[in-house]
Design a protein around this motif. Structure first.
Motif, mmCIF file in Angstrom:
data_model
loop_
_atom_site.group_PDB
_atom_site.id
_atom_site.type_symbol
_atom_site.label_atom_id
_atom_site.label_comp_id
_atom_site.label_asym_id
_atom_site.label_seq_id
_atom_site.Cartn_x
_atom_site.Cartn_y
_atom_site.Cartn_z
ATOM 1 N N THR A 16 14.563 1.954 7.847
ATOM 2 C CA THR A 16 13.678 0.794 7.767
ATOM 3 C C THR A 16 14.361 -0.451 8.327
ATOM 4 N N GLU A 17 15.600 -0.665 7.948
ATOM 5 C CA GLU A 17 16.340 -1.832 8.444
ATOM 6 C C GLU A 17 16.507 -1.772 9.955
ATOM 7 N N LYS A 18 16.808 -0.584 10.476
ATOM 8 C CA LYS A 18 16.984 -0.404 11.915
ATOM 9 C C LYS A 18 15.676 -0.694 12.659
ATOM 10 N N ILE A 19 14.579 -0.157 12.148
ATOM 11 C CA ILE A 19 13.281 -0.359 12.787
ATOM 12 C C ILE A 19 12.890 -1.836 12.748
ATOM 13 N N ARG A 20 13.110 -2.472 11.606
ATOM 14 C CA ARG A 20 12.772 -3.899 11.484
ATOM 15 C C ARG A 20 13.530 -4.730 12.511
ATOM 16 N N LYS A 21 14.776 -4.358 12.780
ATOM 17 C CA LYS A 21 15.558 -5.073 13.796
ATOM 18 C C LYS A 21 14.977 -4.845 15.185
ATOM 19 N N GLU A 22 14.475 -3.634 15.426
ATOM 20 C CA GLU A 22 13.934 -3.303 16.746
ATOM 21 C C GLU A 22 12.590 -3.983 17.017
ATOM 22 N N ILE A 23 11.735 -4.061 16.006
ATOM 23 C CA ILE A 23 10.381 -4.577 16.237
ATOM 24 C C ILE A 23 10.148 -5.957 15.633
ATOM 25 N N GLY A 24 11.041 -6.391 14.757
ATOM 26 C CA GLY A 24 10.899 -7.696 14.111
ATOM 27 C C GLY A 24 10.178 -7.606 12.774
ATOM 28 N N ASP A 25 10.533 -8.501 11.880
ATOM 29 C CA ASP A 25 9.942 -8.516 10.540
ATOM 30 C C ASP A 25 8.442 -8.776 10.571
ATOM 31 N N ALA A 31 6.166 -7.991 12.831
ATOM 32 C CA ALA A 31 5.428 -6.771 13.195
ATOM 33 C C ALA A 31 5.499 -5.743 12.072
ATOM 34 N N TRP A 32 6.685 -5.578 11.490
ATOM 35 C CA TRP A 32 6.856 -4.612 10.402
ATOM 36 C C TRP A 32 5.944 -4.959 9.224
ATOM 37 N N ASN A 33 5.894 -6.224 8.886
ATOM 38 C CA ASN A 33 5.112 -6.648 7.730
ATOM 39 C C ASN A 33 3.607 -6.526 7.949
ATOM 40 N N LYS A 34 3.164 -6.448 9.202
ATOM 41 C CA LYS A 34 1.740 -6.262 9.493
ATOM 42 C C LYS A 34 1.300 -4.810 9.296
ATOM 43 N N LEU A 35 2.256 -3.887 9.307
ATOM 44 C CA LEU A 35 1.920 -2.475 9.143
ATOM 45 C C LEU A 35 1.556 -2.184 7.692
ATOM 46 N N ASN A 36 0.587 -1.276 7.505
ATOM 47 C CA ASN A 36 0.309 -0.833 6.140
ATOM 48 C C ASN A 36 1.321 0.259 5.770
ATOM 49 N N ASP A 37 1.308 0.691 4.530
ATOM 50 C CA ASP A 37 2.318 1.654 4.066
ATOM 51 C C ASP A 37 2.262 2.986 4.803
ATOM 52 N N THR A 38 1.058 3.479 5.119
ATOM 53 C CA THR A 38 0.983 4.757 5.830
ATOM 54 C C THR A 38 1.484 4.612 7.270
ATOM 55 N N GLN A 39 1.241 3.455 7.890
ATOM 56 C CA GLN A 39 1.775 3.221 9.232
ATOM 57 C C GLN A 39 3.301 3.143 9.189
ATOM 58 N N LYS A 40 3.830 2.458 8.191
ATOM 59 C CA LYS A 40 5.285 2.372 8.048
ATOM 60 C C LYS A 40 5.889 3.766 7.883
ATOM 61 N N ALA A 43 3.173 -1.525 21.036
ATOM 62 C CA ALA A 43 1.923 -1.395 20.290
ATOM 63 C C ALA A 43 2.096 -1.860 18.839
ATOM 64 N N ILE A 44 3.251 -1.549 18.254
ATOM 65 C CA ILE A 44 3.526 -1.994 16.889
ATOM 66 C C ILE A 44 3.565 -3.518 16.850
ATOM 67 N N ILE A 45 4.257 -4.102 17.799
ATOM 68 C CA ILE A 45 4.387 -5.558 17.837
ATOM 69 C C ILE A 45 3.014 -6.221 18.020
ATOM 70 N N LYS A 46 2.147 -5.598 18.837
ATOM 71 C CA LYS A 46 0.792 -6.123 19.037
ATOM 72 C C LYS A 46 -0.101 -5.871 17.824
ATOM 73 N N GLY A 47 0.271 -4.876 17.011
ATOM 74 C CA GLY A 47 -0.576 -4.504 15.876
ATOM 75 C C GLY A 47 -1.769 -3.658 16.287
ATOM 76 N N ASP A 48 -1.641 -2.931 17.403
ATOM 77 C CA ASP A 48 -2.721 -2.119 17.956
ATOM 78 C C ASP A 48 -2.605 -0.676 17.440
ATOM 79 N N GLY A 49 -3.376 -0.355 16.389
ATOM 80 C CA GLY A 49 -3.301 0.960 15.757
ATOM 81 C C GLY A 49 -3.594 2.110 16.691
ATOM 82 N N LYS A 50 -4.616 1.993 17.522
ATOM 83 C CA LYS A 50 -4.973 3.074 18.458
ATOM 84 C C LYS A 50 -3.843 3.313 19.448
ATOM 85 N N ALA A 51 -3.278 2.243 19.988
ATOM 86 C CA ALA A 51 -2.165 2.386 20.932
ATOM 87 C C ALA A 51 -0.936 2.959 20.230
#
Length: 134
Positions: free
Chosen positions: A18-27, A29-38, A62-70
């Motif tokens: 989780t920490e590694k991913i948060r560094k890659e995509i930013g807090d 973007a991470w915080n916009k994801l729901n639990d199942t996406q995370k 796509a994660i940074i944009k918040g685009d679920g389909k992408a």
């Protein structure tokens, strides 16, 4: 290994990922994801080893944009790319989690995407064969 030790190891692995991913995509973007996406993003990172999301630049975008389909479309990976093998249950679960689609719609969209990818893969292999014959 005791059940407590297994739980601790599992928890630490999730925290590290989780920490590694948060560094890659930013807090943000991470915080916009729901639990199942995370969970799906962590699964993709874990399944792809130390490289994690590095091999998925379009997924990160796509994660940074918040685009679920992408995100869902970029989550389809091979467990053995040379043989064209995939873990379909994992792909279905992650695709559904990332896309936010209902199960039936998610399965249909994934099937269409995989079919398209198979056709593209075959075209690439055909081109290689033609080049080798020339």
């Amino acid at each position: 290994m005791s059940p407590d030790a297994i739980d601790k190891k599992f928890h630490n692995e999730i925290q590290t990922r989780t920490e590694k991913i948060r560094k890659e995509i930013g807090d943000k973007a991470w915080n916009k994801l729901n639990d199942t996406q995370k969970a799906a993003v962590i699964d993709i990172d874990y399944t792809n080893g130390d490289g994690g999301l590095k091999g998925f630049p379009e997924l990160k975008k796509a994660i940074i944009k918040g685009d679920g389909k992408a995100m869902a479309d970029q989550s389809t990976f091979y467990t053995n790319k040379e043989k064209g093998e995939r873990h379909l249950e994992r792909l279905q679960r992650n695709y559904k989690s990332l896309s936010g689609l209902e199960p039936e719609a998610s399965d249909k969209a994934l099937a269409e995407l995989l079919e398209k990818q198979v056709i593209e893969r075959q075209k690439t292999e055909d081109k290689k064969e033609i080049a080798e014959e020339a």
